[in-house]
Motif scaffolding. Structure first.
Motif, mmCIF file in Angstrom:
data_model
loop_
_atom_site.group_PDB
_atom_site.id
_atom_site.type_symbol
_atom_site.label_atom_id
_atom_site.label_comp_id
_atom_site.label_asym_id
_atom_site.label_seq_id
_atom_site.Cartn_x
_atom_site.Cartn_y
_atom_site.Cartn_z
ATOM 1 N N ASP A 83 -6.150 -9.471 5.510
ATOM 2 C CA ASP A 83 -4.819 -9.351 6.119
ATOM 3 C C ASP A 83 -4.476 -7.916 6.514
ATOM 4 O OD1 ASP A 83 -4.197 -12.056 5.848
ATOM 5 O OD2 ASP A 83 -3.223 -11.781 3.897
ATOM 6 N N ILE A 84 -5.238 -6.951 6.026
ATOM 7 C CA ILE A 84 -4.919 -5.543 6.323
ATOM 8 C C ILE A 84 -5.125 -5.311 7.816
ATOM 9 C CG2 ILE A 84 -5.537 -3.133 5.885
ATOM 10 C CD1 ILE A 84 -6.495 -3.997 3.096
ATOM 11 N N ASP A 134 0.896 1.466 4.382
ATOM 12 C CA ASP A 134 0.788 0.007 4.391
ATOM 13 C C ASP A 134 0.164 -0.518 3.107
ATOM 14 O OD1 ASP A 134 1.628 -0.488 7.244
ATOM 15 O OD2 ASP A 134 -0.082 0.831 7.585
ATOM 16 N N VAL A 135 -0.766 0.272 2.540
ATOM 17 C CA VAL A 135 -1.544 -0.170 1.390
ATOM 18 C C VAL A 135 -1.890 1.052 0.547
ATOM 19 C CG1 VAL A 135 -3.837 -1.041 0.715
ATOM 20 C CG2 VAL A 135 -2.574 -2.197 2.515
ATOM 21 N N GLY A 178 -15.335 -3.989 6.599
ATOM 22 C CA GLY A 178 -14.881 -4.116 7.986
ATOM 23 C C GLY A 178 -13.434 -3.768 8.228
ATOM 24 N N VAL A 179 -12.806 -3.035 7.302
ATOM 25 C CA VAL A 179 -11.397 -2.667 7.463
ATOM 26 C C VAL A 179 -11.306 -1.381 8.288
ATOM 27 C CG1 VAL A 179 -9.259 -2.018 6.275
ATOM 28 C CG2 VAL A 179 -10.802 -3.712 5.247
ATOM 29 N N ASP A 180 -10.447 -1.403 9.305
ATOM 30 C CA ASP A 180 -10.172 -0.217 10.120
ATOM 31 C C ASP A 180 -8.876 0.407 9.605
ATOM 32 O OD1 ASP A 180 -10.518 1.413 12.722
ATOM 33 O OD2 ASP A 180 -8.480 0.645 12.883
ATOM 34 N N PHE A 181 -8.917 1.696 9.274
ATOM 35 C CA PHE A 181 -7.748 2.281 8.602
ATOM 36 C C PHE A 181 -7.557 3.749 8.959
ATOM 37 C CE2 PHE A 181 -11.482 2.605 5.874
ATOM 38 C CZ PHE A 181 -11.508 3.950 5.553
ATOM 39 N N GLU A 182 -6.356 4.226 8.664
ATOM 40 C CA GLU A 182 -6.020 5.644 8.744
ATOM 41 C C GLU A 182 -5.932 6.168 7.318
ATOM 42 O OE1 GLU A 182 -2.147 8.302 9.970
ATOM 43 O OE2 GLU A 182 -2.649 6.560 11.224
ATOM 44 N N ARG A 183 -6.708 7.175 7.016
ATOM 45 C CA ARG A 183 -6.860 7.656 5.640
ATOM 46 C C ARG A 183 -5.750 8.627 5.274
ATOM 47 N NH1 ARG A 183 -12.791 9.441 3.700
ATOM 48 N NH2 ARG A 183 -12.414 10.083 1.549
ATOM 49 N N ARG A 184 -5.128 8.396 4.101
ATOM 50 C CA ARG A 184 -4.098 9.290 3.567
ATOM 51 C C ARG A 184 -4.452 9.664 2.127
ATOM 52 N NH1 ARG A 184 0.762 8.436 6.546
ATOM 53 N NH2 ARG A 184 0.113 8.167 8.723
ATOM 54 N N ASN A 185 -4.088 10.881 1.743
ATOM 55 C CA ASN A 185 -4.346 11.342 0.378
ATOM 56 C C ASN A 185 -3.065 11.847 -0.270
ATOM 57 O OD1 ASN A 185 -7.281 12.360 1.811
ATOM 58 N ND2 ASN A 185 -7.380 11.195 -0.081
ATOM 59 N N GLY A 186 -3.056 11.872 -1.603
ATOM 60 C CA GLY A 186 -1.917 12.380 -2.353
ATOM 61 C C GLY A 186 -1.982 11.898 -3.786
ATOM 62 N N ILE A 206 -3.835 -7.130 -4.742
ATOM 63 C CA ILE A 206 -4.791 -7.873 -3.928
ATOM 64 C C ILE A 206 -6.184 -7.812 -4.550
ATOM 65 C CG2 ILE A 206 -5.870 -7.976 -1.650
ATOM 66 C CD1 ILE A 206 -3.204 -6.582 -0.650
ATOM 67 N N GLU A 207 -6.773 -8.967 -4.778
ATOM 68 C CA GLU A 207 -8.103 -9.009 -5.368
ATOM 69 C C GLU A 207 -9.168 -9.167 -4.297
ATOM 70 O OE1 GLU A 207 -8.633 -12.320 -7.973
ATOM 71 O OE2 GLU A 207 -8.110 -13.806 -6.470
ATOM 72 N N PHE A 208 -10.415 -8.873 -4.686
ATOM 73 C CA PHE A 208 -11.554 -9.132 -3.810
ATOM 74 C C PHE A 208 -11.873 -10.621 -3.844
ATOM 75 C CE2 PHE A 208 -12.233 -4.744 -5.256
ATOM 76 C CZ PHE A 208 -12.497 -4.087 -4.058
ATOM 77 N N THR A 209 -12.309 -11.166 -2.726
ATOM 78 C CA THR A 209 -12.870 -12.524 -2.753
ATOM 79 C C THR A 209 -14.262 -12.429 -3.384
ATOM 80 O OG1 THR A 209 -13.960 -12.330 -0.597
ATOM 81 C CG2 THR A 209 -11.659 -13.084 -0.606
ATOM 82 N N GLU A 210 -14.829 -13.568 -3.728
ATOM 83 C CA GLU A 210 -16.183 -13.585 -4.294
ATOM 84 C C GLU A 210 -17.172 -12.935 -3.323
ATOM 85 O OE1 GLU A 210 -17.346 -14.225 -7.120
ATOM 86 O OE2 GLU A 210 -16.156 -15.728 -8.170
#
Length: 329
Positions: A139-140, A190-191, A167-175, A215-219
């Motif tokens: 869903d991400i 968002d996450v 396969g997740v496309d994201f913008e990386r944030r740190n803190g 949110i958990e990982f699927t098998e």
């Protein structure tokens, strides 16, 4: 490198009036004070590390405390150089540091940081606000703003790679974890992808203040991660968070405390004895300490042991630590 590592560090100190557990030790070559490299406030490392530092300071009659750092990678560097007597790391960053691939000091093989005692497993977990509609990794949305914790932390080192593998496309944030929790609530993230001992203080605070999804990982997702990374299967139990109604499928990496290899053997033996001899006191510091027990000595297959710690586990846990795994033997 040293000044850069220590910039912005904060230290929490405890000073004890008299030694308790050190009565049978020759303290002539012991340091008068010590620091424990932890991580950012709001994370498990800071709560756990400051807690055992204060316990050791009280029991041994020393000045000591937890120091805010960038986490496992930085702790390996600080302990290797002796800028911190002790620290905490995970097995992945430890292996990279020994190999000279720690991004803090590329090419430097950090062989002067020794294993002291097992801590707990770090599960990898994902949190989003319930009203985001994100209930699974699939869903991400593309371009999601994901907080990965402090730069150089275990989470920041491995979770982006895991997301890319899935396969997740994201913008990386740190803190720091607390700061990222505030950003999630304010709609700036968002996450959050957490890698920290559970319960993570920042997640516990979030679920009191708002509705969240853990949110958990699927098998299938977990199988992909297990194949690609140095992690193990893990389940976050339902009683860890109010939000969970059943165990959440995850993966984890073991954490160990580390000591500068040049510290006196009797000093490290005494510190190990304080932490490992009474698990109830450690559980009062943080629930993750349920795994801080002698029989988990064998979870270290990466770092050389400090001679003082190796002696404690051989004497008290029947540990069969080979000589080649002990610094100086």
């Amino acid at each position: 490198m040293t000044k850069a590592l220590l910039t912005g560090a904060a230290t929490v100190l405890a000073v004890a009036a008299a030694p308790l557990a050190a009565q049978d030790y020759d303290r002539s070559d012991w340091p008068e004070s010590f620091t424990v490299g932890t991580a950012s406030q709001g994370g498990t490392y800071f709560a756990y590390g400051s807690g055992w530092a204060n316990l050791v300071a009280e029991e041994l009659g020393l000045s000591g405390g937890g120091e805010v750092t960038g986490g496992p990678m930085q702790n390996m560097a600080l302990v290797h150089t002796g800028d911190a007597a002790f620290g905490m790391t995970t097995m992945g960053p430890a292996a990279e540091s020994l190999a000279g691939t720690n991004p803090i000091a590329p090419g430097l093989e950090m062989t002067n940081a020794c294993a002291m005692f097992p801590m707990y497993q770090t599960p990898f977990s994902i949190t989003a606000l319930s009203d985001s509609g994100i209930e699974s990794i699939s869903d991400i949305p593309d371009g999601a703003r994901i907080g990965f914790g402090p730069a150089g932390s275990t989470s920041d080192t491995y979770f982006p790679r895991m997301m890319e593998t899935l396969g997740v496309d994201f913008e990386r944030r740190n803190g720091g974890w607390s700061d990222l929790g505030g950003q999630l609530q304010d709609g700036l993230l968002d996450v959050i992808a957490f890698a920290a001992g559970v319960p993570v203080p920042a997640v516990s605070q979030l679920e009191v203040q708002t509705d969240i999804n853990i949110i958990e990982f699927t098998e299938e997702e977990r199988a992909q991660i297990l194949e690609a990374f140095p992690v193990s299967e893990f389940a976050i139990t339902a009683d860890t968070y109010q939000t969970l109604e059943e165990p959440a499928r995850s993966v984890s990496m073991w954490n160990f405390s580390i000591a500068n290899c040049d510290l006196p053997e009797s000093f490290v033996h005494a510190v190990t004895d304080v932490v490992m001899s009474d698990n109830e006191r450690m559980m009062n510091i943080h629930r993750a300490a349920a795994s801080t027990v002698p029989e988990n000595w064998d979870k270290n297959q990466v770092l050389p042991w400090h001679p003082g710690a190796a002696r404690w586990f051989r004497e008290n846990a029947g540990a069969e630590i080979p000589a080649e795994m002990v610094h100086g033997e």
